[in-house]
Design a protein around this motif. Structure first.
Motif, PDB file in Angstrom:
ATOM      1  N   ALA A 109       0.808  -1.226   0.000  1.00 20.06           N
ATOM      2  CA  ALA A 109       0.000   0.000   0.000  1.00 20.06           C
ATOM      3  C   ALA A 109       0.840   1.275   0.000  1.00 20.06           C
ATOM      4  CB  ALA A 109      -0.976   0.001   1.170  1.00 20.06           C
ATOM      5  N   ASN A 110       1.985   1.244  -0.670  1.00 21.81           N
ATOM      6  CA  ASN A 110       2.863   2.409  -0.722  1.00 21.81           C
ATOM      7  C   ASN A 110       2.828   2.984  -2.140  1.00 21.81           C
ATOM      8  OD1 ASN A 110       4.969   4.247  -0.774  1.00 21.81           O
ATOM      9  ND2 ASN A 110       6.272   3.011   0.539  1.00 21.81           N
ATOM     10  N   VAL A 145      -1.658  -4.675  -0.721  1.00 24.05           N
ATOM     11  CA  VAL A 145      -2.052  -3.832   0.412  1.00 24.05           C
ATOM     12  C   VAL A 145      -1.626  -4.520   1.699  1.00 24.05           C
ATOM     13  CG1 VAL A 145      -3.982  -2.760  -0.794  1.00 24.05           C
ATOM     14  CG2 VAL A 145      -4.374  -4.812   0.536  1.00 24.05           C
ATOM     15  N   GLY A 146      -1.779  -3.833   2.771  1.00 23.03           N
ATOM     16  CA  GLY A 146      -1.392  -4.396   4.058  1.00 23.03           C
ATOM     17  C   GLY A 146      -1.229  -3.275   5.051  1.00 23.03           C
ATOM     18  N   TYR A 147      -0.040  -3.061   5.490  1.00 22.60           N
ATOM     19  CA  TYR A 147       0.201  -2.093   6.551  1.00 22.60           C
ATOM     20  C   TYR A 147       0.623  -0.715   6.058  1.00 22.60           C
ATOM     21  CZ  TYR A 147       4.870  -3.943   5.620  1.00 22.60           C
ATOM     22  OH  TYR A 147       6.015  -4.370   5.011  1.00 22.60           O
ATOM     23  N   GLY A 148       0.655  -0.474   4.777  1.00 21.57           N
ATOM     24  CA  GLY A 148       1.099   0.811   4.241  1.00 21.57           C
ATOM     25  C   GLY A 148       0.035   1.885   4.304  1.00 21.57           C
ATOM     26  N   PRO A 149       0.409   3.120   3.933  1.00 20.52           N
ATOM     27  CA  PRO A 149      -0.464   4.278   4.109  1.00 20.52           C
ATOM     28  C   PRO A 149      -1.509   4.495   3.015  1.00 20.52           C
ATOM     29  CG  PRO A 149       1.649   4.985   3.272  1.00 20.52           C
ATOM     30  CD  PRO A 149       1.759   3.502   3.542  1.00 20.52           C
ATOM     31  N   PRO A 172      -3.650   2.156   0.808  1.00 20.77           N
ATOM     32  CA  PRO A 172      -4.235   0.961   0.192  1.00 20.77           C
ATOM     33  C   PRO A 172      -5.232   1.278  -0.925  1.00 20.77           C
ATOM     34  CG  PRO A 172      -5.118   1.284   2.396  1.00 20.77           C
ATOM     35  CD  PRO A 172      -3.992   2.265   2.217  1.00 20.77           C
ATOM     36  N   ASN A 173      -6.049   2.291  -0.746  1.00 18.14           N
ATOM     37  CA  ASN A 173      -7.043   2.625  -1.779  1.00 18.14           C
ATOM     38  C   ASN A 173      -6.377   3.140  -3.044  1.00 18.14           C
ATOM     39  OD1 ASN A 173      -9.136   1.911  -0.045  1.00 18.14           O
ATOM     40  ND2 ASN A 173      -9.295   3.973   0.783  1.00 18.14           N
ATOM     41  N   GLU A 174      -5.361   3.970  -2.896  1.00 13.77           N
ATOM     42  CA  GLU A 174      -4.676   4.538  -4.052  1.00 13.77           C
ATOM     43  C   GLU A 174      -3.922   3.469  -4.847  1.00 13.77           C
ATOM     44  OE1 GLU A 174      -4.686   5.695  -0.990  1.00 13.77           O
ATOM     45  OE2 GLU A 174      -5.072   7.849  -1.027  1.00 13.77           O
ATOM     46  N   VAL A 175      -3.246   2.576  -4.149  1.00 10.80           N
ATOM     47  CA  VAL A 175      -2.507   1.508  -4.824  1.00 10.80           C
ATOM     48  C   VAL A 175      -3.471   0.580  -5.553  1.00 10.80           C
ATOM     49  CG1 VAL A 175      -1.085  -0.554  -4.458  1.00 10.80           C
ATOM     50  CG2 VAL A 175      -0.486   1.598  -3.336  1.00 10.80           C
ATOM     51  N   THR A 176      -4.535   0.193  -4.894  1.00 15.20           N
ATOM     52  CA  THR A 176      -5.527  -0.689  -5.520  1.00 15.20           C
ATOM     53  C   THR A 176      -6.142  -0.033  -6.739  1.00 15.20           C
ATOM     54  OG1 THR A 176      -6.005  -1.676  -3.361  1.00 15.20           O
ATOM     55  CG2 THR A 176      -7.620  -2.026  -5.104  1.00 15.20           C
ATOM     56  N   ALA A 177      -6.524   1.221  -6.628  1.00 15.47           N
ATOM     57  CA  ALA A 177      -7.115   1.940  -7.762  1.00 15.47           C
ATOM     58  C   ALA A 177      -6.125   2.057  -8.917  1.00 15.47           C
ATOM     59  CB  ALA A 177      -7.590   3.323  -7.326  1.00 15.47           C
ATOM     60  N   LYS A 178      -4.870   2.366  -8.605  1.00 17.94           N
ATOM     61  CA  LYS A 178      -3.855   2.511  -9.655  1.00 17.94           C
ATOM     62  C   LYS A 178      -3.666   1.191 -10.408  1.00 17.94           C
ATOM     63  CE  LYS A 178      -0.438   5.218  -8.989  1.00 17.94           C
ATOM     64  NZ  LYS A 178      -0.375   6.256 -10.006  1.00 17.94           N
ATOM     65  N   LEU A 179      -3.591   0.088  -9.686  1.00 22.51           N
ATOM     66  CA  LEU A 179      -3.423  -1.209 -10.346  1.00 22.51           C
ATOM     67  C   LEU A 179      -4.661  -1.589 -11.154  1.00 22.51           C
ATOM     68  CD1 LEU A 179      -1.539  -3.281  -7.638  1.00 22.51           C
ATOM     69  CD2 LEU A 179      -0.611  -2.216  -9.696  1.00 22.51           C
ATOM     70  N   ARG A 180      -5.837  -1.308 -10.625  1.00 25.80           N
ATOM     71  CA  ARG A 180      -7.063  -1.616 -11.371  1.00 25.80           C
ATOM     72  C   ARG A 180      -7.145  -0.802 -12.651  1.00 25.80           C
ATOM     73  NH1 ARG A 180     -11.377  -1.950  -6.423  1.00 25.80           N
ATOM     74  NH2 ARG A 180     -10.865  -4.085  -5.824  1.00 25.80           N
ATOM     75  N   ASN A 181      -6.817   0.477 -12.592  1.00 27.16           N
ATOM     76  CA  ASN A 181      -6.824   1.314 -13.794  1.00 27.16           C
ATOM     77  C   ASN A 181      -5.750   0.896 -14.780  1.00 27.16           C
ATOM     78  OD1 ASN A 181      -8.966   2.930 -12.986  1.00 27.16           O
ATOM     79  ND2 ASN A 181      -7.630   4.338 -11.897  1.00 27.16           N
ATOM     80  N   TRP A 182      -4.622   0.478 -14.273  1.00 26.28           N
ATOM     81  CA  TRP A 182      -3.516   0.063 -15.120  1.00 26.28           C
ATOM     82  C   TRP A 182      -3.856  -1.204 -15.890  1.00 26.28           C
ATOM     83  CZ3 TRP A 182       1.766  -2.129 -13.383  1.00 26.28           C
ATOM     84  CH2 TRP A 182       2.739  -1.841 -14.341  1.00 26.28           C
ATOM     85  N   VAL A 183      -4.565  -2.119 -15.251  1.00 31.17           N
ATOM     86  CA  VAL A 183      -4.953  -3.370 -15.902  1.00 31.17           C
ATOM     87  C   VAL A 183      -5.870  -3.099 -17.091  1.00 31.17           C
ATOM     88  CG1 VAL A 183      -6.295  -5.485 -15.570  1.00 31.17           C
ATOM     89  CG2 VAL A 183      -4.622  -4.807 -13.867  1.00 31.17           C
ATOM     90  N   ARG A 184      -6.653  -2.054 -17.020  1.00 33.73           N
ATOM     91  CA  ARG A 184      -7.591  -1.733 -18.103  1.00 33.73           C
ATOM     92  C   ARG A 184      -6.906  -1.213 -19.351  1.00 33.73           C
ATOM     93  NH1 ARG A 184     -10.956   0.827 -13.628  1.00 33.73           N
ATOM     94  NH2 ARG A 184     -12.201  -0.934 -12.945  1.00 33.73           N
ATOM     95  N   LYS A 185      -5.644  -0.803 -19.239  1.00 36.68           N
ATOM     96  CA  LYS A 185      -4.901  -0.311 -20.396  1.00 36.68           C
ATOM     97  C   LYS A 185      -4.392  -1.499 -21.200  1.00 36.68           C
ATOM     98  CE  LYS A 185      -3.325   3.797 -18.010  1.00 36.68           C
ATOM     99  NZ  LYS A 185      -2.156   4.537 -17.512  1.00 36.68           N
ATOM    100  N   PRO A 186      -4.534  -1.463 -22.526  1.00 41.29           N
ATOM    101  CA  PRO A 186      -4.086  -2.585 -23.356  1.00 41.29           C
ATOM    102  C   PRO A 186      -2.588  -2.862 -23.238  1.00 41.29           C
ATOM    103  CG  PRO A 186      -5.395  -1.037 -24.638  1.00 41.29           C
ATOM    104  CD  PRO A 186      -5.181  -0.421 -23.291  1.00 41.29           C
TER     105      PRO A 186
END
Length: 65
Positions: free
Chosen positions: A11-12, A37-41, A43-57
């Motif tokens: 989550a960094n 995610v886990g103990y970092g500051p 978690p929502n931003e990292v998860t959102a970034k990875l989800r948006n990144w996956v949508r890119k071809p």
């Protein structure tokens, strides 16, 4: 083929952004090994970034549990 391997993000979002910037244009495929995610500051931003990144071809991130 160059593969970008991501793991132990904990989550960094600052560290994730730095890695993605350093690796920009230097890989064809990517994989995320886990610990997103886990103990970092940020978690929502990292998860959102990875989800948006996956949508890119150009980004094919696979998360293995």
């Amino acid at each position: 083929m160059r593969i970008l391997v991501l793991s132990d993000l904990h989550a960094n979002v600052t560290a994730l952004d730095a890695v993605l910037e350093a690796a920009h244009g230097r890989w064809e495929q990517s994989v995320c090994l886990g610990d997103v995610v886990g103990y970092g500051p940020d978690p929502n931003e990292v998860t959102a970034k990875l989800r948006n990144w996956v949508r890119k071809p150009s980004a094919a991130i696979t998360t293995k549990r």
